[in-house]
Each structure stands twice: as structure tokens, then as C-alpha cells.
Design an enzyme around this catalytic site. Sequence first.
Site, PDB file in Angstrom:
ATOM      1  N   LYS A  35       0.842  -1.207   0.000  1.00  0.00           N
ATOM      2  CA  LYS A  35       0.000   0.000   0.000  1.00  0.00           C
ATOM      3  C   LYS A  35       0.878   1.260   0.000  1.00  0.00           C
ATOM      4  CE  LYS A  35      -0.407  -0.343   5.032  1.00  0.00           C
ATOM      5  NZ  LYS A  35      -1.243  -0.866   6.129  1.00  0.00           N
ATOM      6  N   TYR A 261      15.950  30.237   8.426  1.00  0.00           N
ATOM      7  CA  TYR A 261      14.717  30.910   8.832  1.00  0.00           C
ATOM      8  C   TYR A 261      14.658  31.070  10.342  1.00  0.00           C
ATOM      9  CZ  TYR A 261      12.406  30.451   4.273  1.00  0.00           C
ATOM     10  OH  TYR A 261      12.054  30.562   2.966  1.00  0.00           O
TER      11      TYR A 261
HETATM   12  C1  LIG Z   1      -0.457  -1.909   6.792  1.00  0.00           C
HETATM   13  C2  LIG Z   1      -1.021  -3.204   7.176  1.00  0.00           C
HETATM   14  C3  LIG Z   1      -0.193  -4.339   7.291  1.00  0.00           C
HETATM   15  C4  LIG Z   1       1.320  -4.258   7.220  1.00  0.00           C
HETATM   16  O1  LIG Z   1       1.797  -3.804   8.457  1.00  0.00           O
HETATM   17  P1  LIG Z   1       3.366  -3.673   8.756  1.00  0.00           P
HETATM   18  O2  LIG Z   1       3.405  -3.236  10.173  1.00  0.00           O
HETATM   19  O3  LIG Z   1       3.891  -2.648   7.821  1.00  0.00           O
HETATM   20  O4  LIG Z   1       3.976  -4.992   8.535  1.00  0.00           O
HETATM   21  C5  LIG Z   1      -0.797  -5.565   7.522  1.00  0.00           C
HETATM   22  N1  LIG Z   1      -2.130  -5.661   7.673  1.00  0.00           N
HETATM   23  C6  LIG Z   1      -2.959  -4.586   7.610  1.00  0.00           C
HETATM   24  C7  LIG Z   1      -4.413  -4.767   7.809  1.00  0.00           C
HETATM   25  C8  LIG Z   1      -2.421  -3.322   7.369  1.00  0.00           C
HETATM   26  O5  LIG Z   1      -3.242  -2.261   7.331  1.00  0.00           O
END
Ligand SMILES: *Cc1c(COP(=O)(O)O)cnc(C)c1O
Length: 370
Positions: A35, A261
Site C-alpha cells: 500500500k 529561517y
Molecule cells: C499496513 C497493514 C499491514 C502491514 O503492516 P506492517 O506493520 O507494515 O507490517 C498488515 N495488515 C494490515 C491490515 C495493514 O493495514
Amino acid sequence: MRDGILTIDLAAIRRNWSAVGRRLKSATECAAVIKASAYGLGSERVAPSLYRAGCRRFFVATVDEGLSARAYLPADATVYVLAGMAPGREADCIERQLIPVLVSAEQLQRWRQARRQAASAAPCAIKVDTGMTRLGLDMEEFEHLCAEPQLLLDCNPVLFISHLACADDVDHPLNRRQLSAFRQAAQQMRRLCPQIRLSLANSSGICLGEPWHFDLVRPGGALYGVNPQPGADTIVEPVLDLKLPIVQVREVSRPGATVGYAATYRIDRPVRLAVALGGYADGIHRIAGATGFGVLAGVKVPVVGRISMDSTIFDISAVPAAQLPPPGGGHIQVLGPSIDIDQASAAAGALGYEILTSLGDRYHRRYVGE
Ligand SMILES: *Cc1c(COP(=O)(O)O)cnc(C)c1O
């Protein structure tokens, strides 16, 4: 102007996927969570590389991410959409063979309806909430559905999942509570759908041990170099190297001169400063602002003054003159072997995940280890 160079080591990502896989018994399959464009690293490069290493199941967050995944992944890759689908996107899932992870009775109803309309046998996944109180059917809702199971059965569920809230803290009591709640729910689910596969663990959940593994694990962060067990020796390796080009070097000897800044840094002795290209729009406040340093010619060089949107100022006085880059050249390293994502995130009080996903799109990206 030259860009910062972000080198992404695909071979290291594949090795991390294998390192995670080695922790599993042979009946457990290792998926990959890609994702947010593989946590900012470029899912169109990362996912096909993992596919070549043997990964066949991928998780994205949204239907649009799923549609993109269909373009860069071979047709036999299974793609799950973690947030289910918004109204009107059911047909996209059916047509492009995306498996929505349904999180509410309302989504189940829409999925059933869309499958009927399309006369489709398309499968879905179902998510229950076992203690995170984010996405998923709550236990009460789930039990209602099991008592009158026609809706569930009409959706053709093939995967049953939940998500851990505290897996990075091995001693947290919620880990066991979520495990037993999931087991209980899974038992009910298996009575209705004996073939359904089960999945609970993310990266950190995998490190909790075999009871958390079930049929499929869903690592994300660990693949991209984030230590899944903070505080313990990591089982994964860094995958990133980030170098910022030096745009200008300046000698400052005027006492009382201030830097950047809001004049937050005041010079009290002659210094040599390097202004490097890359600022908070490129995630640098999460990296250099946190560790407070970069590396030039093997020497730690501290950040001075506020990080700007496009640039960051380093005090490079400690670098021997003979090792300075030629005028107009040189890079300061802000992620790499001597500054990994875990060090940067620990110093930032941020998550490794936040650093990865805030890198932005202005770097020249080099993929190695194809
Ligand atoms: C993002 C996500 C993962 C992966 O989690 P990590 O901590 O990056 O391994 C797995 N399952 C779900 C439902 C997620 O939203």
C-alpha cells in the site's frame, strides 16, 4: 539543478521478504503489503521484484491502488484491497479481480448485490476487529452474521483476517487477547466456510511467534527495512541510501551571524557550511532534522538552523580540507549504512513508516538489485 539521489535496493527488499519467510512453518504463506506505493518506495518496481522472488499475494489499501497493481503485476498474482470498496467501486473489483477486504455488514451487502448483478463468483476477504477499533466487523456484529449466515455465504469469503494493534511491543497483553479473540472468531468462520484461510500477523506480529502466523502473514514495514522488533536485533537489512547534492559551500566567520529561517542558529566561531538540496518537502525534517546529522567523506556533519522546504544546512567544518568535494559537487548522505531508518526514526520520535512514506517524489530514484 542536480537532484538528491534515492537508491532503492530491490535485492535487499527481496532478501527481507525471504528473511521473514524463513520464520514461518512451511504451511504458512508470506504475502507482501505494498500500500501507499510500497510505503513510498515505488510499488510498480517493488511488487514485480517480489513476484519474481516467489511472492503471489499482495495487499493494497484502496481500489485505485489495486487497479494500478493489476497493470504491473502478472495476472496470477492475488491482490487484496484492505479498506474494502467505496459504493460504486464493486464492479471494478469484480472486473479486475481485486479481492476486497470487507469490513462492515454494509460492505457485505453491497458485495452480495454486485456479485448478483454481475452473476459473478468473485471472492472476498472479511476482516474482524479484535481490539484495534479501526477497520473490521466488531465481534457482536460478526456473531450476528454467523447466526444468520446467508449474507456471509453469499459473499464467497476466502480469507478471514484481523490486525494487531501492539505487535511491536512483545509483552503487551493485547497481543494475546487479540490472538484468542481471533481464534474464537476463526473457529466460527471455519464452521461456515471450512476452506477459508486465516491471517493475523503484520511484520511485528510475525516476530511474536508461530501461534500468530495462521495460513498467511502480511508484512509491510519489515520488507522495507524497518525493524519489526524494536529494541531487539533486527532480522532485516536497510534498503535505502539517500544523498543530497551540495549546492553551495560557504565560509562564515562573522561573529553573531545567524543561519536559516527565524535565525534559530547563531554562529560563535568561524565555520564552513554546506547547503544541500532537499528539505522538509522531501521528508528531510523526519530524517536529518531528527538524527541531526548527515555524513560527508565519512565524517558526521551536524544540521544547523531550521530545515527549509527545499534545502538543509550542514556544518562541515570537521571535514578535512583535502576531502572536501570539488566546487559545485559532492553529496551529503542522510540515509545509508551509517544512518539507517531505525536510527533516524528513533531520533525523530517518529515511526520508520513515517520516514519511508514522507520521502516525496523529487529525488532521482535509482533502483538497484533488479
Ligand atoms: C499496513 C497493514 C499491514 C502491514 O503492516 P506492517 O506493520 O507494515 O507490517 C498488515 N495488515 C494490515 C491490515 C495493514 O493495514
